[in-house]
Design a protein around this motif. Structure first.
Motif, PDB file in Angstrom:
ATOM      1  N   HIS A 286       0.861  -1.174   0.000  1.00 23.91           N
ATOM      2  CA  HIS A 286       0.000   0.000   0.000  1.00 23.91           C
ATOM      3  C   HIS A 286       0.904   1.233   0.000  1.00 23.91           C
ATOM      4  CE1 HIS A 286       0.839  -0.916   4.262  1.00 23.91           C
ATOM      5  NE2 HIS A 286       0.714   0.382   4.500  1.00 23.91           N
ATOM      6  N   ASP A 287       0.331   2.403   0.045  1.00 21.36           N
ATOM      7  CA  ASP A 287       1.121   3.637   0.105  1.00 21.36           C
ATOM      8  C   ASP A 287       0.817   4.388   1.390  1.00 21.36           C
ATOM      9  OD1 ASP A 287       2.812   4.224  -2.328  1.00 21.36           O
ATOM     10  OD2 ASP A 287       0.937   3.642  -3.291  1.00 21.36           O
ATOM     11  N   LEU A 288       1.844   4.933   1.983  1.00 20.11           N
ATOM     12  CA  LEU A 288       1.652   5.779   3.154  1.00 20.11           C
ATOM     13  C   LEU A 288       1.045   7.110   2.727  1.00 20.11           C
ATOM     14  CD1 LEU A 288       4.954   5.170   5.153  1.00 20.11           C
ATOM     15  CD2 LEU A 288       2.787   3.909   5.250  1.00 20.11           C
ATOM     16  N   GLY A 289       0.165   7.631   3.543  1.00 18.62           N
ATOM     17  CA  GLY A 289      -0.489   8.895   3.233  1.00 18.62           C
ATOM     18  C   GLY A 289      -0.716   9.710   4.480  1.00 18.62           C
ATOM     19  N   ASP A 290      -1.459  10.769   4.322  1.00 19.95           N
ATOM     20  CA  ASP A 290      -1.771  11.647   5.450  1.00 19.95           C
ATOM     21  C   ASP A 290      -3.220  12.100   5.320  1.00 19.95           C
ATOM     22  OD1 ASP A 290      -1.463  13.136   7.749  1.00 19.95           O
ATOM     23  OD2 ASP A 290      -0.614  14.877   6.711  1.00 19.95           O
ATOM     24  N   ARG A 291      -4.103  11.129   5.206  1.00 20.13           N
ATOM     25  CA  ARG A 291      -5.531  11.437   5.096  1.00 20.13           C
ATOM     26  C   ARG A 291      -6.132  11.522   6.503  1.00 20.13           C
ATOM     27  NH1 ARG A 291      -7.871   6.934   1.013  1.00 20.13           N
ATOM     28  NH2 ARG A 291      -7.604   5.724   2.904  1.00 20.13           N
ATOM     29  N   PRO A 292      -7.108  12.342   6.760  1.00 21.86           N
ATOM     30  CA  PRO A 292      -7.770  13.266   5.845  1.00 21.86           C
ATOM     31  C   PRO A 292      -7.117  14.657   5.765  1.00 21.86           C
ATOM     32  CG  PRO A 292      -8.922  13.281   7.919  1.00 21.86           C
ATOM     33  CD  PRO A 292      -7.788  12.295   8.077  1.00 21.86           C
ATOM     34  N   ASP A 318       1.144 -10.227   2.745  1.00 20.51           N
ATOM     35  CA  ASP A 318       2.243 -10.469   1.807  1.00 20.51           C
ATOM     36  C   ASP A 318       2.622  -9.143   1.152  1.00 20.51           C
ATOM     37  OD1 ASP A 318       3.885 -11.108  -0.330  1.00 20.51           O
ATOM     38  OD2 ASP A 318       2.737 -12.882  -0.900  1.00 20.51           O
ATOM     39  N   PRO A 319       3.849  -8.649   1.318  1.00 17.68           N
ATOM     40  CA  PRO A 319       4.211  -7.347   0.756  1.00 17.68           C
ATOM     41  C   PRO A 319       4.202  -7.314  -0.769  1.00 17.68           C
ATOM     42  CG  PRO A 319       6.140  -8.450   1.650  1.00 17.68           C
ATOM     43  CD  PRO A 319       4.958  -9.247   2.093  1.00 17.68           C
ATOM     44  N   THR A 320       4.259  -8.474  -1.432  1.00 13.71           N
ATOM     45  CA  THR A 320       4.238  -8.496  -2.897  1.00 13.71           C
ATOM     46  C   THR A 320       2.825  -8.542  -3.443  1.00 13.71           C
ATOM     47  OG1 THR A 320       4.309 -10.923  -3.109  1.00 13.71           O
ATOM     48  CG2 THR A 320       6.411  -9.771  -2.841  1.00 13.71           C
ATOM     49  N   TYR A 321       1.826  -8.564  -2.558  1.00 16.62           N
ATOM     50  CA  TYR A 321       0.441  -8.639  -2.996  1.00 16.62           C
ATOM     51  C   TYR A 321      -0.178  -7.240  -2.928  1.00 16.62           C
ATOM     52  CZ  TYR A 321      -4.155 -10.780  -3.647  1.00 16.62           C
ATOM     53  OH  TYR A 321      -5.382 -11.145  -4.141  1.00 16.62           O
ATOM     54  N   VAL A 322      -1.506  -7.187  -2.897  1.00 16.18           N
ATOM     55  CA  VAL A 322      -2.230  -5.922  -2.812  1.00 16.18           C
ATOM     56  C   VAL A 322      -2.858  -5.800  -1.429  1.00 16.18           C
ATOM     57  CG1 VAL A 322      -2.602  -5.829  -5.288  1.00 16.18           C
ATOM     58  CG2 VAL A 322      -4.305  -6.949  -3.840  1.00 16.18           C
ATOM     59  N   SER A 323      -3.716  -4.801  -1.229  1.00 13.57           N
ATOM     60  CA  SER A 323      -4.218  -4.563   0.125  1.00 13.57           C
ATOM     61  C   SER A 323      -5.595  -3.931   0.092  1.00 13.57           C
ATOM     62  CB  SER A 323      -3.246  -3.653   0.889  1.00 13.57           C
ATOM     63  OG  SER A 323      -3.120  -2.408   0.220  1.00 13.57           O
ATOM     64  N   TRP A 324      -6.213  -3.914   1.245  1.00 16.99           N
ATOM     65  CA  TRP A 324      -7.473  -3.234   1.485  1.00 16.99           C
ATOM     66  C   TRP A 324      -7.475  -2.856   2.961  1.00 16.99           C
ATOM     67  CZ3 TRP A 324      -6.587  -8.098  -0.227  1.00 16.99           C
ATOM     68  CH2 TRP A 324      -6.785  -9.132   0.672  1.00 16.99           C
ATOM     69  N   ASN A 325      -8.422  -2.095   3.394  1.00 18.38           N
ATOM     70  CA  ASN A 325      -8.370  -1.574   4.766  1.00 18.38           C
ATOM     71  C   ASN A 325      -8.911  -2.539   5.806  1.00 18.38           C
ATOM     72  OD1 ASN A 325      -8.808   0.838   2.749  1.00 18.38           O
ATOM     73  ND2 ASN A 325      -7.651   1.659   4.473  1.00 18.38           N
ATOM     74  N   TYR A 326     -10.027  -3.224   5.483  1.00 20.85           N
ATOM     75  CA  TYR A 326     -10.677  -4.094   6.466  1.00 20.85           C
ATOM     76  C   TYR A 326     -11.152  -5.386   5.796  1.00 20.85           C
ATOM     77  CZ  TYR A 326     -11.283   0.240   9.256  1.00 20.85           C
ATOM     78  OH  TYR A 326     -11.098   1.406   9.960  1.00 20.85           O
ATOM     79  N   ALA A 345      -4.771   2.127   0.429  1.00 21.11           N
ATOM     80  CA  ALA A 345      -4.728   0.706   0.076  1.00 21.11           C
ATOM     81  C   ALA A 345      -4.903   0.530  -1.428  1.00 21.11           C
ATOM     82  CB  ALA A 345      -5.813  -0.046   0.840  1.00 21.11           C
ATOM     83  N   TRP A 346      -4.444  -0.602  -1.951  1.00 17.97           N
ATOM     84  CA  TRP A 346      -4.544  -0.920  -3.381  1.00 17.97           C
ATOM     85  C   TRP A 346      -5.655  -1.939  -3.560  1.00 17.97           C
ATOM     86  CZ3 TRP A 346       1.408  -2.174  -4.022  1.00 17.97           C
ATOM     87  CH2 TRP A 346       2.146  -1.012  -3.762  1.00 17.97           C
ATOM     88  N   HIS A 347      -6.847  -1.483  -3.866  1.00 16.02           N
ATOM     89  CA  HIS A 347      -7.969  -2.422  -3.846  1.00 16.02           C
ATOM     90  C   HIS A 347      -9.013  -2.224  -4.925  1.00 16.02           C
ATOM     91  CE1 HIS A 347     -10.873   0.500  -2.044  1.00 16.02           C
ATOM     92  NE2 HIS A 347      -9.756   1.056  -1.606  1.00 16.02           N
ATOM     93  N   ALA A 348      -9.200  -1.020  -5.451  1.00 14.90           N
ATOM     94  CA  ALA A 348     -10.378  -0.736  -6.268  1.00 14.90           C
ATOM     95  C   ALA A 348     -10.115  -0.717  -7.769  1.00 14.90           C
ATOM     96  CB  ALA A 348     -11.001   0.599  -5.847  1.00 14.90           C
ATOM     97  N   ILE A 353      -9.907   6.623  -7.089  1.00 17.59           N
ATOM     98  CA  ILE A 353     -10.821   6.101  -6.065  1.00 17.59           C
ATOM     99  C   ILE A 353     -10.026   5.554  -4.886  1.00 17.59           C
ATOM    100  CG2 ILE A 353     -12.623   4.403  -5.562  1.00 17.59           C
ATOM    101  CD1 ILE A 353     -13.627   6.629  -7.328  1.00 17.59           C
ATOM    102  N   ASN A 354      -8.953   4.809  -5.152  1.00 21.90           N
ATOM    103  CA  ASN A 354      -8.134   4.288  -4.055  1.00 21.90           C
ATOM    104  C   ASN A 354      -7.669   5.401  -3.127  1.00 21.90           C
ATOM    105  OD1 ASN A 354      -8.228   1.597  -4.766  1.00 21.90           O
ATOM    106  ND2 ASN A 354      -6.268   1.600  -5.839  1.00 21.90           N
ATOM    107  N   ALA A 355      -7.171   6.492  -3.738  1.00 19.91           N
ATOM    108  CA  ALA A 355      -6.587   7.573  -2.948  1.00 19.91           C
ATOM    109  C   ALA A 355      -7.620   8.296  -2.097  1.00 19.91           C
ATOM    110  CB  ALA A 355      -5.883   8.569  -3.872  1.00 19.91           C
ATOM    111  N   LYS A 356      -8.896   8.098  -2.409  1.00 17.58           N
ATOM    112  CA  LYS A 356      -9.943   8.809  -1.684  1.00 17.58           C
ATOM    113  C   LYS A 356     -10.961   7.852  -1.073  1.00 17.58           C
ATOM    114  CE  LYS A 356     -11.185  12.869  -3.071  1.00 17.58           C
ATOM    115  NZ  LYS A 356     -10.327  13.627  -2.145  1.00 17.58           N
ATOM    116  N   SER A 357     -10.540   6.600  -0.803  1.00 20.87           N
ATOM    117  CA  SER A 357     -11.512   5.624  -0.315  1.00 20.87           C
ATOM    118  C   SER A 357     -10.939   4.724   0.764  1.00 20.87           C
ATOM    119  CB  SER A 357     -12.026   4.759  -1.470  1.00 20.87           C
ATOM    120  OG  SER A 357     -11.017   3.870  -1.917  1.00 20.87           O
ATOM    121  N   VAL A 358     -11.851   4.020   1.407  1.00 19.42           N
ATOM    122  CA  VAL A 358     -11.554   2.910   2.312  1.00 19.42           C
ATOM    123  C   VAL A 358     -12.171   1.664   1.691  1.00 19.42           C
ATOM    124  CG1 VAL A 358     -12.071   1.919   4.569  1.00 19.42           C
ATOM    125  CG2 VAL A 358     -11.416   4.325   4.388  1.00 19.42           C
ATOM    126  N   GLY A 359     -11.412   0.580   1.616  1.00 17.75           N
ATOM    127  CA  GLY A 359     -11.911  -0.663   1.030  1.00 17.75           C
ATOM    128  C   GLY A 359     -12.214  -1.692   2.094  1.00 17.75           C
TER     129      GLY A 359
END
Length: 656
Positions: A286-292, A318-326, A345-348, A353-359
């Motif tokens: 995933h990517d680190l951010g500073d939301r909101p 797994d760091p080589t896979y993707v991610s979601w929040n919950y 997270a990398w999910h949508a 949308i990813n940068a502005k969402s929770v998955g």
């Protein structure tokens, strides 16, 4: 009846559902003590067979009928689902689990061509992942064999016969009560520990959250008509207490949830996704951010996993896979958080949308896409979504609470590979009732807008491909309505040119479907049919007055500005080129293959500035949030949402 007040466990080995006059008489004597529904005899047709089955099983196993009804409601809302399994291999009104018959082998983010990151500034992410082998099934996924052992009934009967299934649930509750050393009390307050153990949870917090939900149902009461037409009722007991101290003797583990971002009303565990570097300057997941603070969170995306709980949790770590929040567990509603809300997270499959969402992923061992979801999971998910909506100011509507199947492809080439979960069997109408925002008529009879709102149980469009390509799926309630090119079921289906295929009634084909809660502008009416503007076309659906599939709505719409024959449609709201600072490559603002033609109108969900989160390196010093001057409107364009530039369209109100 077998068993006694101190030993409610039956003797296994022979059937007990062939009710004798003596059994029924005993049940009738016990009903006042067992918390039956109000003033209904065993022969009362309004109670029906299912209500009697609860009474019989309660009497048979010395379980208060009200407890049995409340547990069943939390599992299935008393539905039988015609013997079809849930997403976790649970059967019947009591959701007795036999997951060995319903295990899948993949997780949906590992399938297809969708790039979960959806960021064209980076190479597409298609991890080559070997899905972990299913671990030994936990006890929570093997309750049906246990019920068969306790009752002496064949497993096949427990799957398909609602009365047998209810008896199996009663036997499990009685066995749990006995194991706790508690008497077979007629007082529902004395069954808290057994109810908590019935959840199958192995930790105190999840078991308690489940039991609390059951006791909430007991206090409020419920009544409804089930999917097979049975009327079932549970009388409210608003002042009912519960002996919660029983849980201390249940021998369950304690989970630490201090790091998890969840409401206090759910059970939540912190199982972090890794942020680590590997390979040739690659990193994940995933990517680190500073939301909101740096950018707002505007969307919540609903997914289903189509994989086992243990397997999916292994993948997200797994760091080589993707991610979601919950991730939310189906059997008991346990929530695991993996990515903090501040991070991306990398999910949508769409970076905007990813940068502005929770998955949020919802557990599913999908033997077929029409498997059903438990009430426990719906409730836990709704509580989490309400909490997130409050925390981040996210509107509770269908242009902000999206299914993965509502997320647009960011570019033309990505459209065919976008995912279609949670699919046509997710009950959006019930979900939004739990969110406290039910879909209601907000316009007059001849309003220019409609909200899609079919009766979930009665609405059963035919789909194919659930188990075999081209073969019909089992009949099942659905929250989606089919669209035609004319007011005739024999007319061609609406075509989505972005998919580059002819439309079908396949379960994963979104070409010609609208979903509960979505809003559209009315294009025409003809008898029992309504036409809407959809994907640049006039699309018809059946909407009879006596059985409406949509209700009048009001709101804002956009249409092309005067003099324009059409305007472009976008899959992401990126800034104009001039907005990018030095060191941040400008991202192309490329239209999708769709247009919004003159004379057509589309419902507006939001107005947003162009925005892009530049985050392509492991170290965060180069990360930037770029905000432009261009304004976009989010619209309900087809089954998926889309964006148009405010400079291209005229905003209009529709008040019915």
């Amino acid at each position: 009846m077998r068993g006694s007040a101190t030993d409610p466990t039956p003797t296994p080995g022979h059937r007990h559902l062939r009710r004798s006059v003596g059994t029924l008489a005993s049940a009738a004597l016990l009903l006042p003590l067992l918390g039956a529904a109000p003033a209904q005899s065993a022969t009362d047709s309004s109670a029906g067979r299912l209500q009697r089955a609860f009474a019989d099983a309660a009497a048979e196993y010395h379980v208060p009928q009200s407890v049995l009804l409340a547990v069943s409601y939390l599992q299935s809302r008393w539905d039988s689902h015609a013997g079809a399994p849930s997403v976790t291999g649970g059967y019947g009104p009591m959701h007795l689990t036999d997951a060995r018959t319903a295990l899948a082998t993949t997780e949906h983010l590992a399938e297809g061509t969708e790039d979960a990151r959806g960021d064209s500034a980076r190479a597409a992410l298609h991890p080559d992942i070997k899905v972990p082998q299913n671990s030994a099934l936990p006890a929570r996924l093997k309750t049906l064999p246990k019920a068969a052992e306790l009752t002496g009934l064949p497993a096949a009967e427990l799957r398909t016969d609602p009365a047998a299934n209810i008896a199996g649930g009663a036997a499990l509750l009685a066995a749990a009560q006995k194991k706790l050393g508690e008497p077979a009390s007629a007082d529902p307050a004395d069954w808290y520990g057994a109810v908590a153990r019935f959840s199958g949870a192995d930790d105190t917090a999840t078991a308690a959250a489940y039991a609390n939900d059951v006791y909430d149902v007991l206090r409020t009461g419920e009544k409804r008509t089930t999917d097979d037409g049975q009327r079932v009722a549970l009388a409210a007991r608003p002042h009912l207490a519960a002996d919660t101290t029983q849980l201390k003797r249940a021998g369950l583990r304690t989970i630490a949830a201090d790091d998890a971002e969840c409401p206090k009303s759910v059970s939540c565990e912190w199982i972090p996704a890794p942020y680590s570097q590997f390979g040739n300057d690659d990193y994940g997941n995933h990517d680190l951010g500073d939301r909101p603070d740096a950018q707002s969170i505007r969307y919540i995306v609903i997914h289903d996993t189509e994989g086992t709980w243990d397997g999916v949790l292994n993948l997200v770590q797994d760091p080589t896979y993707v991610s979601w929040n919950y991730t939310i567990r189906s059997t008991d509603g346990l929530i695991a958080q993996h990515v903090k809300a501040k991070d991306v997270a990398w999910h949508a499959g769409n970076w905007y949308i990813n940068a502005k969402s929770v998955g949020i992923e919802h557990e599913g061992f999908l033997a077929a896409p029409d498997a059903w979801y438990t009430e426990a999971m719906y409730r836990s998910s709704a509580r989490l979504v309400k909490y997130l909506a409050r925390e981040y100011g996210i509107p509770l509507d269908r242009q902000h609470i999206l299914g993965h199947d509502n997320v647009p492809g960011p570019t033309t080439s990505t459209i065919p590979g976008m995912h279609t979960d949670p699919g046509p069997y997710w009950d959006w109408r019930h979900y939004f009732q739990l969110l406290g925002h039910p879909f209601k008529a907000t316009g007059g009879k001849h309003s220019g807008l409609v909200t899609i709102r079919p009766d979930y149980a009665a609405n059963q469009p035919v789909y194919t491909g659930c188990t075999t390509k081209g073969e019909p799926c089992a009949a099942h309630g659905s929250g989606e309505v089919r669209l035609y090119s004319d007011h005739d079921e024999n007319a061609p289906l609406i075509k989505d040119i972005g998919l580059k295929t002819d439309p079908t009634i396949g379960v994963n084909d979104l070409s010609s479907r609208v979903s509960t809660g979505q809003q559209y502008a009315v294009a025409d009416r003809w008898g029992d049919w309504t036409a809407i503007w959809y994907l640049g076309q006039k699309a018809w659906f059946e909407n009879p007055g006596k059985r409406p599939t949509a209700v009048p709505a009001s709101g804002l719409v956009v249409t092309p500005k005067d003099g324009l024959t059409s305007v472009p449609v976008y899959g992401r709201a990126y800034p104009e080129k001039e907005a990018y600072p030095a060191g941040v490559p400008a991202q192309s603002v490329v239209a999708l293959p769709y247009t919004l033609p003159a004379g057509q109108k589309y419902v507006v969900g939001d107005a947003v500035p162009g925005e892009y989160y530049y985050a392509v390196t492991f170290t965060t010093d180069s990360h930037r949030v770029v905000v432009g001057k261009d304004l976009y409107y989010e619209i309900q364009y087809g089954h998926r949402v889309a964006f148009v530039r405010a400079a291209d369209v005229r905003l209009e109100g529709s008040v019915g």
